[in-house]
Structures are given as structure tokens and as C-alpha cells.
Design a protein around this motif. Structure first.
Motif, mmCIF file in Angstrom:
data_model
loop_
_atom_site.group_PDB
_atom_site.id
_atom_site.type_symbol
_atom_site.label_atom_id
_atom_site.label_comp_id
_atom_site.label_asym_id
_atom_site.label_seq_id
_atom_site.Cartn_x
_atom_site.Cartn_y
_atom_site.Cartn_z
ATOM 1 N N LEU A 1 0.826 -1.218 0.000
ATOM 2 C CA LEU A 1 0.000 0.000 0.000
ATOM 3 C C LEU A 1 0.856 1.261 0.000
ATOM 4 N N ALA A 2 1.940 1.259 0.789
ATOM 5 C CA ALA A 2 2.828 2.425 0.831
ATOM 6 C C ALA A 2 3.482 2.656 -0.527
ATOM 7 N N LEU A 3 3.938 1.587 -1.165
ATOM 8 C CA LEU A 3 4.561 1.716 -2.486
ATOM 9 C C LEU A 3 3.549 2.214 -3.513
ATOM 10 N N LEU A 4 2.361 1.646 -3.495
ATOM 11 C CA LEU A 4 1.324 2.080 -4.430
ATOM 12 C C LEU A 4 1.011 3.565 -4.230
ATOM 13 N N GLY A 5 0.893 3.998 -2.982
ATOM 14 C CA GLY A 5 0.637 5.406 -2.698
ATOM 15 C C GLY A 5 1.742 6.305 -3.224
ATOM 16 N N GLY A 6 2.987 5.894 -3.010
ATOM 17 C CA GLY A 6 4.118 6.671 -3.514
ATOM 18 C C GLY A 6 4.136 6.747 -5.032
ATOM 19 N N LEU A 7 3.855 5.632 -5.684
ATOM 20 C CA LEU A 7 3.852 5.615 -7.155
ATOM 21 C C LEU A 7 2.728 6.477 -7.725
ATOM 22 N N VAL A 8 1.547 6.400 -7.120
ATOM 23 C CA VAL A 8 0.419 7.230 -7.571
ATOM 24 C C VAL A 8 0.776 8.709 -7.419
ATOM 25 N N ASN A 9 1.393 9.065 -6.301
ATOM 26 C CA ASN A 9 1.753 10.457 -6.056
ATOM 27 C C ASN A 9 2.820 10.939 -7.040
ATOM 28 N N VAL A 10 3.826 10.131 -7.290
ATOM 29 C CA VAL A 10 4.887 10.509 -8.229
ATOM 30 C C VAL A 10 4.337 10.629 -9.644
ATOM 31 N N ALA A 11 3.445 9.694 -10.022
ATOM 32 C CA ALA A 11 2.878 9.705 -11.376
ATOM 33 C C ALA A 11 1.841 10.808 -11.575
ATOM 34 N N PRO B 1 -4.834 10.663 -10.674
ATOM 35 C CA PRO B 1 -5.421 10.763 -12.006
ATOM 36 C C PRO B 1 -5.400 12.167 -12.603
ATOM 37 N N GLU B 2 -4.914 13.171 -11.871
ATOM 38 C CA GLU B 2 -5.012 14.542 -12.387
ATOM 39 C C GLU B 2 -4.237 14.745 -13.686
ATOM 40 N N ARG B 3 -3.260 13.887 -13.934
ATOM 41 C CA ARG B 3 -2.525 13.957 -15.194
ATOM 42 C C ARG B 3 -3.457 13.701 -16.378
ATOM 43 N N TRP B 4 -4.471 12.855 -16.160
ATOM 44 C CA TRP B 4 -5.410 12.493 -17.226
ATOM 45 C C TRP B 4 -6.518 13.521 -17.411
ATOM 46 N N TYR C 1 -9.749 19.546 -6.208
ATOM 47 C CA TYR C 1 -10.237 19.538 -4.834
ATOM 48 C C TYR C 1 -10.396 18.143 -4.244
ATOM 49 N N TRP C 2 -10.800 17.196 -5.034
ATOM 50 C CA TRP C 2 -11.039 15.835 -4.543
ATOM 51 C C TRP C 2 -10.490 14.805 -5.505
ATOM 52 N N GLY C 3 -9.894 13.751 -4.933
ATOM 53 C CA GLY C 3 -9.459 12.610 -5.731
ATOM 54 C C GLY C 3 -8.121 12.765 -6.413
ATOM 55 N N ASN C 4 -7.311 13.746 -6.013
ATOM 56 C CA ASN C 4 -5.999 13.890 -6.659
ATOM 57 C C ASN C 4 -4.989 12.915 -6.057
ATOM 58 N N SER C 5 -3.842 12.816 -6.688
ATOM 59 C CA SER C 5 -2.836 11.821 -6.309
ATOM 60 C C SER C 5 -2.367 11.972 -4.868
ATOM 61 N N MET D 1 -2.639 9.101 -2.137
ATOM 62 C CA MET D 1 -1.466 8.640 -1.398
ATOM 63 C C MET D 1 -1.746 8.630 0.106
ATOM 64 N N HIS D 2 -2.410 9.672 0.601
ATOM 65 C CA HIS D 2 -2.712 9.716 2.029
ATOM 66 C C HIS D 2 -3.678 8.608 2.436
ATOM 67 N N LEU D 3 -4.672 8.343 1.644
ATOM 68 C CA LEU D 3 -5.603 7.250 1.949
ATOM 69 C C LEU D 3 -4.876 5.903 1.973
ATOM 70 N N LEU D 4 -4.004 5.687 0.995
ATOM 71 C CA LEU D 4 -3.238 4.445 0.968
ATOM 72 C C LEU D 4 -2.258 4.385 2.144
ATOM 73 N N SER D 5 -1.729 5.526 2.548
ATOM 74 C CA SER D 5 -0.841 5.569 3.718
ATOM 75 C C SER D 5 -1.594 5.192 4.990
#
Length: 199
Positions: free
Chosen positions: A138-148, A151-154, A161-165, A169-173
């Protein structure tokens, strides 16, 4: 763990630019430090101290090596040194991806401990190892989502305001911390009751 006097801590506006990612944490920032200064920061109070020790796997190592008293102190000191190095690299990282990579050696050390436990060289409560594996996943997934920046890139602007990387990451943390708790509590109870076999 905070028992040394540290350097004069900085406020947000005076902190190094790479630490100014949360304008709502106003004080307690470490000044730029050498490698030895970062290691020293493991022993005085600042606003990253809790973060350093929760990357942490010290209770996991303690329980896993409960029956290996000759190895446990070296592993705990080694992991603490890795934590200091990782903290220093994260503090001086020029980018979010470099900040994520700074914790790679800690992750490798944890995987080594998990592997020892998985093949029977370590000890602990049954089921805790699976919690720790989920914790790191979960920590790795959160870090990867944040670095990538997904979804705001898409959809730039759609996730301001809601649902950004960063929120993901915080939810996965939080999920990662809950898995750590789910593994450490039974491990510590196991260690308190378990008698190691004689050599």
C-alpha cells in the motif's frame, strides 16, 4: 527517542524550498544538514521525527529477530542508520520521484527481514507477515500514484479539490499504517509470551 538537543529549527518560510510542500505545518523544520547531521536528527524533536520512525520497521525487526539476540541489535542499528540516510536523501531530493527512491534501501531491508521470517529464520505472530507485506504494498502504491500524479494527469483541473494523487497517497498511507498496526500488536504480544528454544 528525542533526547538530544538539536539545531535551531526553522519555520515554514525559512525552511529549504524542497520542504515547503505543506504550508499548513508552520514550525519544527530541520535546517539543511550534512549526513551526520541527518543521523543526529534521529534523536531530537522536529516535525519529521514521527515520520522517520514510522517508516519504520523497528518493532517488526525486534519481533522477527526475537530469538536471535546476537543479530537483533545489529539489525536495529543498521535499520536506524538506513533511516537516517533515507531521511537525508529525501530532504535533499530534487523531485518527488527522487524522494520516493530515497526510501528504497529501507524497503529492501524490510523485504530481507520479511524473507527471513517467511523461510523460518525469523519469528513472530502467525499472520503478521501478511500484514507487513500489505503495508509495504500500500505504501509503495501510494508513492507511485503520487509521483505519477494520477489521475489529475489524465484530466487537469478535474481533481483539484477531490481525488488527486496526493489525497490518494494519504488514503493508501492510512491503510498502510492500519496494516502495520494489525501486524505489530499481535507480534508484540507474541514476543512478550514467547520463549525462544535453547540453542
Amino acid at each position: 527517542m528525542a533526547f538530544l538537543a538539536g539545531p535551531r529549527l526553522l519555520d515554514w518560510a525559512s525552511s529549504p524550498p524542497h520542504l515547503q510542500f505543506n504550508k499548513f505545518v508552520l514550525t519544527g523544520y530541520r535546517p539543511a544538514s550534512s549526513g551526520s547531521g541527518c543521523l543526529r536528527s534521529l534523536f531530537y524533536l522536529h516535525n519529521e521525527l514521527g515520520n522517520i520512525y514510522t517508516h519504520g520497521a523497528l518493532p517488526i525487526i525486534h519481533c522477527t529477530l526475537a530469538c536471535r539476540p546476537w543479530l537483533r541489535p545489529a539489525a536495529l542499528v543498521g535499520y536506524t542508520v538506513l533511516s537516517g540516510v533515507a531521511g537525508w536523501r529525501a530532504l535533499t531530493a530534487p523531485s518527488t520521484s527522487a524522494r520516493l527512491r530515497a526510501f528504497g534501501w529501507q524497503a529492501a531491508a524490510r523485504l530481507l527481514v520479511f524473507g527471513a521470517r517467511g523461510v523460518g529464520l525469523g519469528s513472530g505472530a502467525p499472520g503478521s507477515l501478511n500484514c507487513y507485506l500489505r503495508m509495504d504494498a500500500l505504501a509503495l502504491l501510494g508513492g507511485l500514484v503520487n509521483v505519477a500524479r494520477l489521475p489529475e494527469r489524465w484530466g487537469p483541473g478535474r481533481f483539484d479539490y477531490w481525488g488527486n494523487s496526493h489525497q490518494i497517497m494519504h488514503l493508501l498511507s492510512v491503510g498502510s499504517i492500519l496494516q502495520l498496526h494489525a501486524g505489530v500488536v499481535p507480534d508484540l504480544l507474541w514476543a512478550a509470551r514467547h520463549a525462544c528454544p535453547p540453542d
